[in-house]
Design a protein around this motif. Structure first.
Motif, PDB file in Angstrom:
ATOM      1  N   VAL A  58       0.834  -1.206   0.000  1.00 49.52           N
ATOM      2  CA  VAL A  58       0.000   0.000   0.000  1.00 49.52           C
ATOM      3  C   VAL A  58       0.864   1.250   0.000  1.00 49.52           C
ATOM      4  O   VAL A  58       0.579   2.224  -0.713  1.00 49.52           O
ATOM      5  CB  VAL A  58      -0.948  -0.003   1.219  1.00 49.52           C
ATOM      6  N   PHE A  59       1.936   1.226   0.778  1.00 44.73           N
ATOM      7  CA  PHE A  59       2.808   2.396   0.861  1.00 44.73           C
ATOM      8  C   PHE A  59       3.449   2.700  -0.489  1.00 44.73           C
ATOM      9  O   PHE A  59       3.447   3.844  -0.952  1.00 44.73           O
ATOM     10  CB  PHE A  59       3.886   2.159   1.916  1.00 44.73           C
ATOM     11  N   ILE A  60       3.986   1.673  -1.134  1.00 45.31           N
ATOM     12  CA  ILE A  60       4.653   1.878  -2.427  1.00 45.31           C
ATOM     13  C   ILE A  60       3.660   2.355  -3.481  1.00 45.31           C
ATOM     14  O   ILE A  60       3.928   3.290  -4.245  1.00 45.31           O
ATOM     15  CB  ILE A  60       5.348   0.579  -2.879  1.00 45.31           C
ATOM     16  N   VAL A  61       2.496   1.719  -3.522  1.00 43.09           N
ATOM     17  CA  VAL A  61       1.475   2.112  -4.500  1.00 43.09           C
ATOM     18  C   VAL A  61       0.971   3.527  -4.225  1.00 43.09           C
ATOM     19  O   VAL A  61       0.693   4.294  -5.152  1.00 43.09           O
ATOM     20  CB  VAL A  61       0.300   1.111  -4.476  1.00 43.09           C
ATOM     21  N   ARG A  64       4.036   6.471  -4.811  1.00 45.48           N
ATOM     22  CA  ARG A  64       4.705   6.574  -6.104  1.00 45.48           C
ATOM     23  C   ARG A  64       4.079   7.713  -6.917  1.00 45.48           C
ATOM     24  O   ARG A  64       2.949   8.138  -6.648  1.00 45.48           O
ATOM     25  CB  ARG A  64       4.570   5.260  -6.865  1.00 45.48           C
ATOM     26  N   PRO A  65       4.789   8.228  -7.910  1.00 40.88           N
ATOM     27  CA  PRO A  65       4.212   9.282  -8.755  1.00 40.88           C
ATOM     28  C   PRO A  65       2.884   8.840  -9.366  1.00 40.88           C
ATOM     29  O   PRO A  65       2.787   7.768  -9.956  1.00 40.88           O
ATOM     30  CB  PRO A  65       5.287   9.475  -9.832  1.00 40.88           C
ATOM     31  N   GLY A  66       1.874   9.641  -9.183  1.00 41.49           N
ATOM     32  CA  GLY A  66       0.552   9.295  -9.681  1.00 41.49           C
ATOM     33  C   GLY A  66      -0.251   8.449  -8.723  1.00 41.49           C
ATOM     34  O   GLY A  66      -1.398   8.091  -9.007  1.00 41.49           O
ATOM     35  N   GLY A  67       0.330   8.109  -7.570  1.00 42.34           N
ATOM     36  CA  GLY A  67      -0.376   7.312  -6.571  1.00 42.34           C
ATOM     37  C   GLY A  67      -1.466   8.123  -5.891  1.00 42.34           C
ATOM     38  O   GLY A  67      -1.491   9.358  -5.975  1.00 42.34           O
ATOM     39  N   PRO A  68      -2.379   7.458  -5.188  1.00 40.40           N
ATOM     40  CA  PRO A  68      -3.525   8.163  -4.585  1.00 40.40           C
ATOM     41  C   PRO A  68      -3.155   9.132  -3.471  1.00 40.40           C
ATOM     42  O   PRO A  68      -3.870  10.103  -3.237  1.00 40.40           O
ATOM     43  CB  PRO A  68      -4.397   7.020  -4.057  1.00 40.40           C
ATOM     44  N   TYR A  69      -2.046   8.886  -2.764  1.00 35.08           N
ATOM     45  CA  TYR A  69      -1.691   9.751  -1.645  1.00 35.08           C
ATOM     46  C   TYR A  69      -0.487  10.636  -1.912  1.00 35.08           C
ATOM     47  O   TYR A  69      -0.359  11.704  -1.325  1.00 35.08           O
ATOM     48  CB  TYR A  69      -1.400   8.908  -0.395  1.00 35.08           C
ATOM     49  N   GLY A  70       0.414  10.185  -2.766  1.00 38.00           N
ATOM     50  CA  GLY A  70       1.632  10.945  -2.959  1.00 38.00           C
ATOM     51  C   GLY A  70       2.401  11.048  -1.658  1.00 38.00           C
ATOM     52  O   GLY A  70       2.592  10.069  -0.947  1.00 38.00           O
ATOM     53  N   GLY A  71       2.804  12.248  -1.295  1.00 40.89           N
ATOM     54  CA  GLY A  71       3.540  12.444  -0.055  1.00 40.89           C
ATOM     55  C   GLY A  71       2.660  12.662   1.156  1.00 40.89           C
ATOM     56  O   GLY A  71       3.158  13.033   2.224  1.00 40.89           O
ATOM     57  N   TYR A  72       1.356  12.432   1.007  1.00 36.08           N
ATOM     58  CA  TYR A  72       0.420  12.703   2.099  1.00 36.08           C
ATOM     59  C   TYR A  72       0.054  11.450   2.896  1.00 36.08           C
ATOM     60  O   TYR A  72      -0.847  11.488   3.730  1.00 36.08           O
ATOM     61  CB  TYR A  72      -0.860  13.333   1.540  1.00 36.08           C
ATOM     62  N   ALA A 202       0.137  25.407   9.730  1.00 38.80           N
ATOM     63  CA  ALA A 202       1.288  25.575   8.844  1.00 38.80           C
ATOM     64  C   ALA A 202       0.887  25.623   7.377  1.00 38.80           C
ATOM     65  O   ALA A 202       1.750  25.725   6.496  1.00 38.80           O
ATOM     66  CB  ALA A 202       2.284  24.441   9.075  1.00 38.80           C
ATOM     67  N   GLY A 203      -0.415  25.538   7.109  1.00 38.97           N
ATOM     68  CA  GLY A 203      -0.888  25.606   5.729  1.00 38.97           C
ATOM     69  C   GLY A 203      -0.909  24.281   5.009  1.00 38.97           C
ATOM     70  O   GLY A 203      -0.981  24.238   3.775  1.00 38.97           O
ATOM     71  N   GLY A 204      -0.869  23.190   5.755  1.00 39.33           N
ATOM     72  CA  GLY A 204      -0.889  21.872   5.137  1.00 39.33           C
ATOM     73  C   GLY A 204      -2.235  21.552   4.510  1.00 39.33           C
ATOM     74  O   GLY A 204      -3.279  22.064   4.933  1.00 39.33           O
ATOM     75  N   THR A 205      -2.212  20.720   3.497  1.00 35.41           N
ATOM     76  CA  THR A 205      -3.440  20.306   2.811  1.00 35.41           C
ATOM     77  C   THR A 205      -3.440  18.792   2.642  1.00 35.41           C
ATOM     78  O   THR A 205      -2.437  18.122   2.908  1.00 35.41           O
ATOM     79  CB  THR A 205      -3.543  20.953   1.422  1.00 35.41           C
ATOM     80  N   ASP A 206      -4.580  18.262   2.182  1.00 29.96           N
ATOM     81  CA  ASP A 206      -4.597  16.853   1.817  1.00 29.96           C
ATOM     82  C   ASP A 206      -4.150  16.721   0.364  1.00 29.96           C
ATOM     83  O   ASP A 206      -3.757  17.709  -0.274  1.00 29.96           O
ATOM     84  CB  ASP A 206      -5.980  16.242   2.048  1.00 29.96           C
ATOM     85  N   GLU A 207      -4.202  15.512  -0.178  1.00 32.84           N
ATOM     86  CA  GLU A 207      -3.692  15.285  -1.532  1.00 32.84           C
ATOM     87  C   GLU A 207      -4.509  15.982  -2.611  1.00 32.84           C
ATOM     88  O   GLU A 207      -4.044  16.157  -3.742  1.00 32.84           O
ATOM     89  CB  GLU A 207      -3.614  13.780  -1.823  1.00 32.84           C
TER      90      GLU A 207
END
Length: 286
Positions: A58-61, A64-72, A202-207
């Motif tokens: 789940v983490f890798i998917v 990854r670029p284009g993944g549902p969460y990205g860096g979130y 801090a101005g954070g957002t979701d994906e």
């Protein structure tokens, strides 16, 4: 060992019960009901490998670029809870491997197991994980689940399996659960609420660019509702620990005391009568 009722020998909570001491470390490598160490070790290995494997997938998917969460990926409470469960299982597996592979072949009995860092780590992690996992499962399926929005297999693993595994651990492990250990899931819940508040400030957002991690936790649009829900969640996780986690532990003690008195080995000092402990004090190596 006497077969008098352990369930009736409960004492009032005391300040020392907030801590992680007062029991033999052998409870971290034994089951409540006697079980062959090979079976117990196999359970630990299988559940840990499965949880770790699915998490890595789940983490890798997801990141990854284009993944549902990205860096979130790491901003969500569900993922915090899953990681907590995984770290607990790894710690529990490590403890049983050390005993089964090194101590037991050397002739050590469960009474000879010494205290070390990972024992208290396992106890601390379980106290945090169990209440949070059960609460997340109840909250998600009771209030947040929307059919068809998330893959069902993901839902089962991240929103159901964690709660089921917590319940299994309560009844399977000989580990003691104390009433006053509600402080640990409380601290975990407070930590996440503080993180969510700082993240918003801090101005954070979701994906998707929304200014809050969860829509119901929007400190900008609905600060009163968000604050109320945050405080409520912290209170509820304490209630879950007391009513479900600690309550089921006491039910387990009652059931095993009535049906299987031998399931209370000498090392589980917290579930034994103080009079018995005086007679066995020389046998316990803690």
């Amino acid at each position: 060992m006497s077969t008098r009722s352990r369930s009736c020998s409960c004492s009032r909570p005391k300040c020392s019960d907030f801590g992680l001491g007062g029991v033999s470390p052998s409870v971290y490598v034994t089951t409540q009901c006697p079980m062959h160490y090979g079976v117990y070790l196999a359970y630990r290995i299988l559940i840990t490998l499965y949880l770790l494997g699915y998490f890595l997938y789940v983490f890798i998917v997801s990141v990854r670029p284009g993944g549902p969460y990205g860096g979130y990926f790491f901003i969500y409470l569900t993922n915090w809870g899953y990681i907590l469960m995984l770290v607990y299982q790894i710690c529990a597996l490590w403890n049983i491997i050390v005993y089964a592979a090194f101590m037991k072949p050397a002739g050590w009995t469960s009474d000879d197991v010494p205290w070390y860092f990972f024992h208290r780590g396992q106890w601390l992690l379980f106290n945090m994980y169990a209440s949070v996992a059960i609460l997340l499962s109840l909250l998600y399926w009771g209030a947040l689940y929307v059919p068809g929005t998330v893959d069902l297999y993901y839902d089962i693993n991240f929103h159901t399996l964690n709660g089921i595994v917590a319940l299994i651990e309560i009844f399977l492990s000989a580990m003691v659960i104390r009433l006053l250990h509600f402080i640990y899931p409380f601290m975990f819940a407070v930590a996440y609420v503080v993180f969510a508040g700082i993240y918003y400030a801090a101005g954070g957002t979701d994906e998707e660019g929304n200014p809050s991690i969860y829509s119901i936790l929007d400190f900008g649009a609905n600060p009163g509702l968000a604050a109320g829900l945050a405080i409520g969640a912290v209170v509820v996780v304490v209630v879950v620990h007391i009513l479900i986690v600690w309550g089921l532990h006491k039910l387990k003690v009652l059931i095993f005391d009535r049906c299987c008195p031998s399931c209370f080995p000498n090392e589980n000092v917290e579930n034994r009568d103080p009079v018995e402990l005086e007679g066995d004090s020389q046998e316990l190596k803690v």
